[in-house]
Design an enzyme around this catalytic site. Structure first.
Site, PDB file in Angstrom:
ATOM      1  N   PRO A   1       0.861  -1.198   0.000  1.00  0.00           N
ATOM      2  CA  PRO A   1       0.000   0.000   0.000  1.00  0.00           C
ATOM      3  C   PRO A   1       0.888   1.235   0.000  1.00  0.00           C
ATOM      4  O   PRO A   1       1.484   1.567   1.013  1.00  0.00           O
ATOM      5  CB  PRO A   1      -0.786  -0.137   1.306  1.00  0.00           C
TER       6      PRO A   1
ATOM      7  N   ASP B   1       6.082   3.093   1.034  1.00  0.00           N
ATOM      8  CA  ASP B   1       5.285   1.963   1.515  1.00  0.00           C
ATOM      9  C   ASP B   1       4.715   2.330   2.879  1.00  0.00           C
ATOM     10  O   ASP B   1       5.457   2.478   3.860  1.00  0.00           O
ATOM     11  CB  ASP B   1       6.210   0.725   1.605  1.00  0.00           C
ATOM     12  N   HIS B   2       3.411   2.459   2.941  1.00  0.00           N
ATOM     13  CA  HIS B   2       2.776   2.936   4.172  1.00  0.00           C
ATOM     14  C   HIS B   2       2.832   1.915   5.305  1.00  0.00           C
ATOM     15  O   HIS B   2       2.544   2.226   6.450  1.00  0.00           O
ATOM     16  CB  HIS B   2       1.325   3.324   3.882  1.00  0.00           C
ATOM     17  N   ARG B   3       3.228   0.681   4.990  1.00  0.00           N
ATOM     18  CA  ARG B   3       3.385  -0.302   6.066  1.00  0.00           C
ATOM     19  C   ARG B   3       4.647  -0.010   6.864  1.00  0.00           C
ATOM     20  O   ARG B   3       4.784  -0.423   8.010  1.00  0.00           O
ATOM     21  CB  ARG B   3       3.496  -1.726   5.484  1.00  0.00           C
TER      22      ARG B   3
END
Ligand code: CAO
Length: 424
Positions: A220, A396-398
């Site tokens: 994500p 990467d939002h993780r």
């Protein structure tokens, strides 16, 4: 003395002749009464023919693709003593059947007219009842399986191949287990609308396409935009062009951006990390290798310049020239495209304002660079013409949250608008 029995096609209703679409047993197989022997298909229904008794298959007399009718010989079977008294499928043409009429009604074929074609998520699925039962047993959604049989019918081997392929896919928190349940893209006959030409995809396009698709759906990522004042940087670069030229180097903006990015990686080390394969931890990298997207006639490749933090601007510019020339001549090796900390995709030489670059996974960030333009910028007293560079940082939002993403772009902005800061 072996007790050999013939098994013939039983009463299959009002079908004079039907196609054998799958033979489910072979010579030497031990079958139990009611095990499916073969699958027949008429234009209205698919049916499995069950074994009338148990035994060992001695010879199979039909092949997939042939036509059979009631009474056609399917196979011969060696049966155990106690099976002799078992019911035999009544088939008028069979002397065996005439000699030993069944004491009980024979097992009817599994006629499943309504199930022959089932609408599923991806369109229509063609499979015999036995294959459907097999798929159900394994929990396989048949709409995801490619059929290799006639008219794309799904065979038992197709289900097996599907399961094998699924099991071979990487598992784990980071990359594995993606089953998006998307419906299949319908096949369109474009020639119906006008002239068309089929052009095969290059190998690079096929590989990069598959990777980009995987990265797009598995990580994500969001994109943070920033506009950076590079007026002074550009003046400095232009002042350096002659000197660089004498050394045979073309000093573009990209080496400056690479230096700024490695400073950013040191300030915010999460940008220089990758998620561990199990998704449980971050691999923090101590090296600073920067990839850059290079446009080649065959598609996109991303060569990597190693240890950018330990190299000067001119060395980086020289390597950039060498690697991009190699990429365009298709001489770049896979090793030269591995191990990046973060990538830069510069479209500045081409045009555009902002864009949303896709991550080059397992890297967790990529910096998109667009064309700089002179804009009026308010300096507190007046509007002054400044050269503004659009940056698009996808992350990467993780791994990186929004605040860190904005800190990184602000950091890059501060650095690029005053290159002296790179020395700090
Ligand atoms: N703004 C304005 N001008 C820019 C610029 C920017 N941000 N970036 C480069 N330029 C200028 C350069 O100064 C150069 O100008 P001159 O020819 O007048 O000196 C010209 O544009 C061409 O630069 P370049 O492309 O030769 O050099 P580069 O170092 O900027 O880029 C490379 C090298 C390999 C990255 C580039 O050639 C390339 O392939 N870019 C495409 C990358 C790509 O496809 N990305 C998309 C990936 S996602 O699909």
């Amino acid at each position: 003395m072996p007790n050999i029995k013939e098994v013939r096609v039983p009463d299959i209703g009002n079908f004079p002749e039907v196609d054998v679409i799958e033979v489910l047993v072979k010579e030497g197989d031990v079958v139990k009464a009611e095990d499916s022997l073969l699958t027949l298909e008429s234009d209205k229904a698919t049916m499995d023919i069950p074994a009338p008794f148990g035994g060992t298959v001695k010879s199979v007399r039909v092949k997939a693709g042939e036509k059979v009718a009631e009474g056609s010989l399917i196979l011969t079977m060696e049966v155990a003593e106690e099976a002799v008294s078992q019911p035999v499928v009544p088939a008028p043409a069979s002397p065996v059947a005439q000699a030993s009429p069944p004491p009980n009604p024979p097992q009817p074929p599994l006629v499943r007219g309504g199930e022959m074609v089932v609408a599923a998520s991806g369109g229509k699925v063609h499979a015999s009842p036995s294959v459907r039962a097999f798929a159900r047993e394994l929990g396989v959604d048949l709409s995801l399986v490619n059929g290799s049989g006639p008219k794309r019918r799904i065979l038992k081997e197709d289900v097996q191949a599907f399961v094998k392929a699924e099991l071979a896919k990487p598992r784990g928190g980071v990359s594995g287990g993606l089953n998006l349940g998307l419906s299949a893209m319908p096949a369109v006959d474009f020639a119906k609308f006008g002239a068309v030409e089929i052009k095969p995809l290059s190998k690079i396009k096929k590989i990069s396409g598959a990777n980009l698709h995987r990265n797009w759906v598995s990580a994500p990522h969001v994109t943070q935009f920033e506009e950076v004042d590079i007026t002074d940087l550009e003046a400095f670069r232009k002042g350096m062009l002659d000197e660089a030229g004498k050394q045979g180097v073309k000093l573009t903006l990209l080496p400056f951006l690479m230096k700024a990015v490695v400073a950013g990686l040191k300030a915010y080390p999460e940008f220089n990390s990758s998620l561990a394969a199990d998704g449980e931890s971050l691999v923090m990298k101590k090296y600073c290798h920067i990839g850059f997207a290079a446009d080649t006639p065959d598609g996109l490749v991303v060569p990597v310049i190693r240890d950018v933090d330990q190299k000067g601007l001119l060395d980086i510019a020289r390597e950039l020239g060498t690697l991009s020339a190699k990429a365009r001549e298709k001489k770049i090796s896979p090793v030269e495209m591995q191990g990046g900390s973060m990538s830069i995709s510069s479209l500045g030489g081409i045009g555009g304002t902002y864009f949303t670059p896709i991550l080059n996974s397992p890297e967790v960030a990529i910096l998109g660079v667009s064309r700089s333009t002179i804009k009026p910028v308010w300096n507190g007293k007046e509007f002054a013409p400044r050269l503004m560079l659009p940056l698009s940082l996808s992350y990467d939002h993780r791994v990186i949250d929004g605040a860190l993403g904005a800190r990184m772009t602000s950091f890059l902005s501060a650095l690029l608008s005053d290159v002296r800061r790179m020395l700090l």
